[in-house]
Motif scaffolding. Sequence first.
Motif, PDB file in Angstrom:
ATOM      1  N   SER A 275       0.916  -1.355  -0.081  1.00 59.53           N
ATOM      2  CA  SER A 275      -0.044   0.195   0.042  1.00 59.53           C
ATOM      3  C   SER A 275       0.797   1.137   0.051  1.00 59.53           C
ATOM      4  CB  SER A 275      -1.182   0.119   1.285  1.00 59.53           C
ATOM      5  OG  SER A 275      -0.126   0.233   2.719  1.00 59.53           O
ATOM      6  N   ALA A 294      -2.372   9.405   3.174  1.00 62.51           N
ATOM      7  CA  ALA A 294      -2.479   7.894   3.250  1.00 62.51           C
ATOM      8  C   ALA A 294      -1.495   7.628   4.200  1.00 62.51           C
ATOM      9  CB  ALA A 294      -1.642   7.491   1.674  1.00 62.51           C
ATOM     10  N   THR A 297      -3.374   7.108   7.509  1.00 60.23           N
ATOM     11  CA  THR A 297      -4.475   6.383   7.617  1.00 60.23           C
ATOM     12  C   THR A 297      -4.005   4.958   8.204  1.00 60.23           C
ATOM     13  OG1 THR A 297      -5.517   6.923   5.294  1.00 60.23           O
ATOM     14  CG2 THR A 297      -6.054   4.749   5.872  1.00 60.23           C
ATOM     15  N   ARG A 303      -6.013   2.458   2.634  1.00 59.89           N
ATOM     16  CA  ARG A 303      -4.869   3.121   1.680  1.00 59.89           C
ATOM     17  C   ARG A 303      -4.903   2.605   0.370  1.00 59.89           C
ATOM     18  NH1 ARG A 303      -1.247   1.333   4.642  1.00 59.89           N
ATOM     19  NH2 ARG A 303      -1.444   2.583   6.298  1.00 59.89           N
TER      20      ARG A 303
END
Length: 340
Positions: A275, A294, A297, A303
Motif C-alpha cells: 500500500s 495515506a 490512514t 490506503r
Amino acid sequence: APIVAIIDSFTGEYTETTPGDEQNKKKRFATLSAVEMEPSQDGSGPAVVKLTGVGRVFLYDYFSSKDAGITEEEVELENILKLIQEYDKEYEDIEDEQQEDDHDDDDFPVVMASFDVVLDDSSILVNQSTKHQDATVDRVSSVHAITELYRTANKVYRLHEDRKKIVAGLKAAEERLLLGKERMYENCDIEYEDCDGLGVLSDGVDFLSNEVEAVEITTGTARLSPLAQMENYGFGSFGILSTIPDLTRELALYLESYYSPSHREREEYDAEIASFIAFRCLEEYVDPSDIAAAMLTPSATERLNMAYDLMMRHREELNELVKMISDDLYECGDDCKDLW
C-alpha cells in the motif's frame, strides 16, 4: 543505521491526544527514517544522504541529547547532520563573516522524543476512517478482512500494469508522431538527396533538420495536456520497470531488521507494504496532501483503495491523452492500432 523522525509540513500538523492521559499530552505525527551515507559516484563530490522510511510514529516528551548521555548512534547522527549543513546550498549563501564566527562553535544537538508506533490493523477493522478508532469497533472475521485486503491489492497491481502499458504506448506514439510530421513536411512523395552533406535547403529551411518538426510536436494537441509536461506522463521513474509485488519484496527484505519475525509473518504484512509502494509509484502525479492522507490512514485496505482511486483518475487522464495523440497520428497517416 541511525533513525530520525521526519516531520513534514503536511502530516506534521496532525496531532492526537492520548486517551486517559491526565496531562492531556499532544502527540505529533512523524515518519521514522533510516539515515545512510552513500559515497558519490565519482568519489570526488560530497556523500549522498539517503533516507528510507521504515515506520510511522506519534512523538511526545521531547528532550535534547545535551540533557542526557549521547550514544554511539547519536554521535554518528550528529556527524551526519553536520555534513548535511555543510553541503546545504542555503548554508553556503550565508555571509562569510557569519560562517567564520559560527563554524567553530556549531553544535548540533540531537532532539529526542518518546514515541508510539502506528501500525495497521487491517485484519481486525474494516471501513476505518482516518481517525484512530477503538479496536472493538466494526469487528469482522480475519478471513473476510484478509480477503478484502488482497482483493483490493490485486486491483491496484493490475491498474499499475495498465498505466505502464499506456505510458509505453504514448512514448512510442510520440516517436511515431515525430517521424510522421517529418514525412508530412517533406510531402511524403518527394525523396530528398543530400549530396553535399549540407542538408537540402529551400527558402532558408533545412528539410533534413529535426528542429522544425520538434517545434510542431511540442505545440501539438497532445503536448497541451499537463501530463505531457510530467516525467513519463505523470508515472514518474519509480516502478516504471517493475511490478508492485516485486518492489514490495525488495522493501520487505530491507525492513527485516526493523520489524520482529512475528510482525512480518502476519498474512497482511505484504499488502501493508504494497500500500505504501503504490503511493510511491504515484508520487509524480498526486499532490503531497494525498500522500500525507495515506500516511495518516491506519488501514492498509483503505490506503489501497485511496491508491486505486488515484490510479483510476490517472489512467482516465492518460486515456484522454491517448485520444489526442491518436488523432495527431491519424492526420499523419498512422492508424496506431498496435500501440494500445
